[in-house]
Write a protein that holds these residues in place. Structure first.
Motif, mmCIF file in Angstrom:
data_model
loop_
_atom_site.group_PDB
_atom_site.id
_atom_site.type_symbol
_atom_site.label_atom_id
_atom_site.label_comp_id
_atom_site.label_asym_id
_atom_site.label_seq_id
_atom_site.Cartn_x
_atom_site.Cartn_y
_atom_site.Cartn_z
ATOM 1 N N ARG A 9 0.837 -1.204 0.000
ATOM 2 C CA ARG A 9 0.000 0.000 0.000
ATOM 3 C C ARG A 9 0.870 1.252 0.000
ATOM 4 O O ARG A 9 0.524 2.261 -0.633
ATOM 5 N N LEU A 17 0.282 -1.471 -4.907
ATOM 6 C CA LEU A 17 -1.055 -2.054 -4.843
ATOM 7 C C LEU A 17 -2.023 -1.139 -5.577
ATOM 8 O O LEU A 17 -2.016 0.069 -5.381
ATOM 9 N N GLU A 18 -2.846 -1.724 -6.444
ATOM 10 C CA GLU A 18 -3.891 -0.985 -7.167
ATOM 11 C C GLU A 18 -5.234 -1.442 -6.650
ATOM 12 O O GLU A 18 -5.441 -2.623 -6.368
ATOM 13 N N THR A 19 -6.156 -0.514 -6.581
ATOM 14 C CA THR A 19 -7.517 -0.836 -6.166
ATOM 15 C C THR A 19 -8.435 -0.582 -7.353
ATOM 16 O O THR A 19 -8.339 0.449 -8.013
ATOM 17 N N THR A 26 -14.847 -4.421 -4.619
ATOM 18 C CA THR A 26 -13.513 -3.905 -4.895
ATOM 19 C C THR A 26 -12.542 -5.060 -5.070
ATOM 20 O O THR A 26 -12.577 -6.039 -4.332
ATOM 21 N N SER A 27 -11.675 -4.921 -6.087
ATOM 22 C CA SER A 27 -10.615 -5.924 -6.261
ATOM 23 C C SER A 27 -9.272 -5.214 -6.157
ATOM 24 O O SER A 27 -9.174 -4.002 -6.347
ATOM 25 N N PHE A 28 -8.257 -6.002 -5.890
ATOM 26 C CA PHE A 28 -6.917 -5.441 -5.690
ATOM 27 C C PHE A 28 -5.913 -6.180 -6.576
ATOM 28 O O PHE A 28 -6.053 -7.370 -6.809
ATOM 29 N N ASN A 44 -3.501 -10.974 -8.585
ATOM 30 C CA ASN A 44 -4.844 -10.497 -8.294
ATOM 31 C C ASN A 44 -5.248 -10.945 -6.896
ATOM 32 O O ASN A 44 -5.036 -12.105 -6.525
ATOM 33 N N ILE A 48 -7.468 -7.049 0.642
ATOM 34 C CA ILE A 48 -6.126 -6.641 1.045
ATOM 35 C C ILE A 48 -5.616 -7.664 2.060
ATOM 36 O O ILE A 48 -6.288 -7.968 3.037
#
Length: 192
Positions: A9, A17-19, A26-28, A44, A48
């Motif tokens: 993060r 980390l992308e949100t 929500t996916s990360f 993927n 979190i």
């Protein structure tokens, strides 16, 4: 959940980390940048996770951590290590020098033959080196073993006699066939 020490993060040490907002929630996506090449690996995530768990996902995908190295760079480094030759020990170097001296003294490069009672086996035994190494070194530096002239002459004589035997046998077989034909012709006239 604390995010303060989260290396992904906080984008620490090549991690990020992308949100993504989506229909199902929500996916990360976790990213890790290779320290040797421009490759960026992605994993993927549904939620979190702690940084150690994300690191484990990259390890399972074949990455190395600290320094971050992608699977391709790891494979290349492994191949480079395999191609590097290790420095021989002083004992091995002495044995190789002894082998060189023995080959130089007891192997005639013009004749392609060892002196009486000498061979690759004997050089290997006396130096403690593997016979395969002695043979390879002799072939590369001093030449191949050649058959002595007397062996070559004997092979030539054997080949000539084999050819003569085949020709003679063919001649005898033809003569026998001719005699049988004559016999059959005479027998048919005589009535036998």
């Amino acid at each position: 959940m604390k995010h303060r020490g989260h290396s992904y993060r906080n984008s620490v040490a090549g991690r990020s980390l992308e949100t993504h907002a989506g229909i199902g929630g929500t996916s990360f996506v976790a990213h890790m940048r290779c320290s040797r090449c421009p490759c960026v690996g992605t994993r993927n995530l549904r939620a979190i996770m702690p940084p150690e768990h994300i690191d484990r996902k990259f390890l399972q995908a074949g990455w190395s951590l600290d320094p971050h190295t992608c699977p391709d760079c790891l494979k290349q480094a492994s191949q480079e290590r395999k191609t590097m030759s290790a420095k021989p020990s002083p004992t091995a170097m002495r044995a190789q020098a002894q082998m060189f001296t023995m080959l130089q003294t007891h192997f005639d490069t013009d004749k392609g033959a060892f002196a009486k009672e000498w061979s690759d086996d004997r050089v290997a035994t006396e130096t403690g080196l593997a016979k395969a190494l002695v043979v390879e070194f002799r072939q590369t530096c001093f030449g191949e073993l050649k058959e002595p002239d007397e062996v070559r002459a004997l092979r030539s004589d054997i080949s000539a006699l084999e050819t003569l035997a085949r020709e003679t046998n063919a001649s005898f077989a033809a003569e026998i066939a001719s005699l049988r034909t004559r016999l059959a012709a005479i027998s048919s006239r005589w009535g036998a």
